[in-house]
Motif scaffolding. Structure first.
Motif, mmCIF file in Angstrom:
data_model
loop_
_atom_site.group_PDB
_atom_site.id
_atom_site.type_symbol
_atom_site.label_atom_id
_atom_site.label_comp_id
_atom_site.label_asym_id
_atom_site.label_seq_id
_atom_site.Cartn_x
_atom_site.Cartn_y
_atom_site.Cartn_z
ATOM 1 N N LEU A 26 0.725 -1.063 0.159
ATOM 2 C CA LEU A 26 0.094 0.093 -0.082
ATOM 3 C C LEU A 26 0.897 1.297 0.077
ATOM 4 C CD1 LEU A 26 -2.962 0.624 0.089
ATOM 5 C CD2 LEU A 26 -2.962 0.925 2.506
ATOM 6 N N CYS A 27 1.810 1.413 0.612
ATOM 7 C CA CYS A 27 2.708 2.298 0.875
ATOM 8 C C CYS A 27 3.705 2.628 -0.543
ATOM 9 C CB CYS A 27 3.794 2.077 2.103
ATOM 10 S SG CYS A 27 3.223 2.228 3.684
ATOM 11 N N GLN A 28 3.655 1.569 -1.275
ATOM 12 C CA GLN A 28 4.302 2.224 -2.598
ATOM 13 C C GLN A 28 3.192 2.772 -3.582
ATOM 14 O OE1 GLN A 28 7.250 1.142 -3.865
ATOM 15 N NE2 GLN A 28 7.774 0.590 -1.769
ATOM 16 N N ARG A 29 2.010 2.863 -3.168
ATOM 17 C CA ARG A 29 1.122 3.586 -4.101
ATOM 18 C C ARG A 29 0.843 5.189 -3.461
ATOM 19 N NH1 ARG A 29 -0.786 -1.469 -4.145
ATOM 20 N NH2 ARG A 29 -2.462 -1.561 -2.725
ATOM 21 N N LEU A 30 1.746 5.287 -2.316
ATOM 22 C CA LEU A 30 1.557 6.786 -1.675
ATOM 23 C C LEU A 30 2.279 7.407 -2.595
ATOM 24 C CD1 LEU A 30 2.133 6.079 1.776
ATOM 25 C CD2 LEU A 30 0.483 6.949 0.894
ATOM 26 N N PRO A 31 1.808 8.860 -2.704
ATOM 27 C CA PRO A 31 2.693 9.756 -3.456
ATOM 28 C C PRO A 31 4.183 9.866 -3.251
ATOM 29 C CG PRO A 31 0.794 10.744 -2.698
ATOM 30 C CD PRO A 31 0.838 9.605 -2.155
ATOM 31 N N ARG A 32 4.959 9.990 -4.104
ATOM 32 C CA ARG A 32 6.451 10.119 -3.811
ATOM 33 C C ARG A 32 6.864 10.890 -2.205
ATOM 34 N NH1 ARG A 32 9.335 8.891 -7.947
ATOM 35 N NH2 ARG A 32 11.052 7.889 -7.365
ATOM 36 N N GLU A 33 6.390 12.004 -2.347
ATOM 37 C CA GLU A 33 6.711 13.161 -1.146
ATOM 38 C C GLU A 33 6.337 12.420 0.200
ATOM 39 O OE1 GLU A 33 2.611 14.435 -2.917
ATOM 40 O OE2 GLU A 33 4.650 13.830 -3.711
ATOM 41 N N GLU A 34 5.411 11.350 0.159
ATOM 42 C CA GLU A 34 4.956 10.550 1.472
ATOM 43 C C GLU A 34 5.306 9.284 1.867
ATOM 44 O OE1 GLU A 34 3.352 11.688 3.988
ATOM 45 O OE2 GLU A 34 2.995 13.895 3.143
ATOM 46 N N TYR A 36 8.377 8.469 2.257
ATOM 47 C CA TYR A 36 9.553 8.688 3.178
ATOM 48 C C TYR A 36 8.818 9.254 4.547
ATOM 49 C CZ TYR A 36 12.320 7.494 -0.556
ATOM 50 O OH TYR A 36 12.699 6.657 -1.614
ATOM 51 N N GLY A 37 7.660 9.926 4.521
ATOM 52 C CA GLY A 37 7.291 10.582 5.763
ATOM 53 C C GLY A 37 6.169 9.730 6.312
ATOM 54 N N LEU A 38 4.935 9.663 6.006
ATOM 55 C CA LEU A 38 3.997 9.010 6.426
ATOM 56 C C LEU A 38 3.990 7.518 6.084
ATOM 57 C CD1 LEU A 38 1.297 9.158 8.120
ATOM 58 C CD2 LEU A 38 -0.006 10.030 6.103
ATOM 59 N N GLY A 39 4.484 6.961 4.903
ATOM 60 C CA GLY A 39 4.764 5.843 4.447
ATOM 61 C C GLY A 39 5.655 5.044 5.380
ATOM 62 N N ALA A 40 6.752 5.741 5.626
ATOM 63 C CA ALA A 40 7.798 5.048 6.582
ATOM 64 C C ALA A 40 7.361 4.796 8.128
ATOM 65 C CB ALA A 40 9.157 6.033 6.696
ATOM 66 N N GLN A 41 6.340 5.773 8.510
ATOM 67 C CA GLN A 41 5.984 5.662 9.652
ATOM 68 C C GLN A 41 4.780 4.332 9.707
ATOM 69 O OE1 GLN A 41 4.564 9.973 10.399
ATOM 70 N NE2 GLN A 41 5.038 9.139 12.338
ATOM 71 N N MET A 42 3.999 4.415 8.666
ATOM 72 C CA MET A 42 3.031 3.101 8.673
ATOM 73 C C MET A 42 3.803 1.825 8.431
ATOM 74 S SD MET A 42 0.401 4.894 5.893
ATOM 75 C CE MET A 42 -0.024 3.300 5.333
ATOM 76 N N LYS A 43 5.070 1.800 7.866
ATOM 77 C CA LYS A 43 5.919 0.640 7.619
ATOM 78 C C LYS A 43 6.373 0.150 9.103
ATOM 79 C CE LYS A 43 7.730 1.871 3.819
ATOM 80 N NZ LYS A 43 8.599 1.731 2.384
ATOM 81 N N ARG A 44 6.784 1.250 9.712
ATOM 82 C CA ARG A 44 7.414 1.018 10.944
ATOM 83 C C ARG A 44 6.381 0.339 12.263
ATOM 84 N NH1 ARG A 44 10.641 5.688 10.049
ATOM 85 N NH2 ARG A 44 9.259 6.812 11.248
ATOM 86 N N ALA A 45 5.245 0.998 12.059
ATOM 87 C CA ALA A 45 4.366 0.526 12.894
ATOM 88 C C ALA A 45 3.859 -0.845 12.554
ATOM 89 C CB ALA A 45 3.036 1.652 12.911
ATOM 90 N N ALA A 46 3.620 -1.233 11.202
ATOM 91 C CA ALA A 46 3.315 -2.507 11.097
ATOM 92 C C ALA A 46 4.269 -3.551 11.251
ATOM 93 C CB ALA A 46 2.924 -2.578 9.430
ATOM 94 N N VAL A 47 5.380 -3.164 11.086
ATOM 95 C CA VAL A 47 6.695 -4.065 11.347
ATOM 96 C C VAL A 47 6.695 -4.434 12.836
ATOM 97 C CG1 VAL A 47 9.127 -4.349 11.465
ATOM 98 C CG2 VAL A 47 8.071 -3.689 9.331
ATOM 99 N N SER A 48 6.485 -3.372 13.705
ATOM 100 C CA SER A 48 6.555 -3.528 15.277
ATOM 101 C C SER A 48 5.393 -4.550 15.836
ATOM 102 C CB SER A 48 6.086 -2.130 15.864
ATOM 103 O OG SER A 48 5.955 -2.135 17.194
ATOM 104 N N VAL A 49 4.582 -4.580 15.035
ATOM 105 C CA VAL A 49 3.589 -5.805 15.517
ATOM 106 C C VAL A 49 4.220 -7.239 15.502
ATOM 107 C CG1 VAL A 49 1.332 -7.036 15.193
ATOM 108 C CG2 VAL A 49 1.470 -4.256 14.728
ATOM 109 N N PRO A 50 4.484 -7.731 14.687
ATOM 110 C CA PRO A 50 5.025 -9.272 14.486
ATOM 111 C C PRO A 50 6.343 -9.215 15.404
ATOM 112 C CG PRO A 50 5.219 -8.504 12.329
ATOM 113 C CD PRO A 50 4.403 -7.371 13.051
#
Length: 123
Positions: A26-34, A36-50
């Protein structure tokens, strides 16, 4: 990594790994400017779960495991907010796609809650 790790037998861990894959896609479909911002935060939160489920399962006590499960639930709440922000508030991702990921996150959350309850009953 050895297949006999205790977390690999947990449905919550396995489903949360699938959740990570979906969040990354899903983060790959974010606009380029997001990405490294919101996309990176979402990935970190997701990875934190498992990651927290695995770390808790490797700990020696039910109390420690419950603590890490609580941290994992906090990361799910963070991811939920970020997905909602991206889809409903900013229109950066499709609402239907976000809803599918949010439903999977909710399933993971229910599994973690069930795990925490089972740990409480062990006491």
């Amino acid at each position: 990594m050895a297949a006999d790790r205790p977390h690999k037998r947990l449905d919550a861990w396995n489903l949360s790994m699938e959740l990570c894959r979906e969040v990354y896609a899903l983060c790959q479909r974010l606009p380029r400017e997001e990405r490294y911002g919101l996309g990176a935060q979402m990935k970190r939160a997701a990875v934190s779960v498992p990651s927290n489920i695995a770390e808790g399962a490797a700990r020696g006590t039910s109390k420690e495991f419950a603590h890490f499960l609580s941290v994992a639930q906090g990361s799910l709440a963070e991811l939920d907010s970020q997905l909602e922000l991206c889809s409903a508030y900013l229109g950066l991702i499709d609402r239907e796609e976000a809803a599918k990921v949010l439903e999977k996150a909710a399933r993971v959350g229910r599994m973690i809650t069930a795990l925490r309850r089972s740990l409480e009953h062990r006491k």
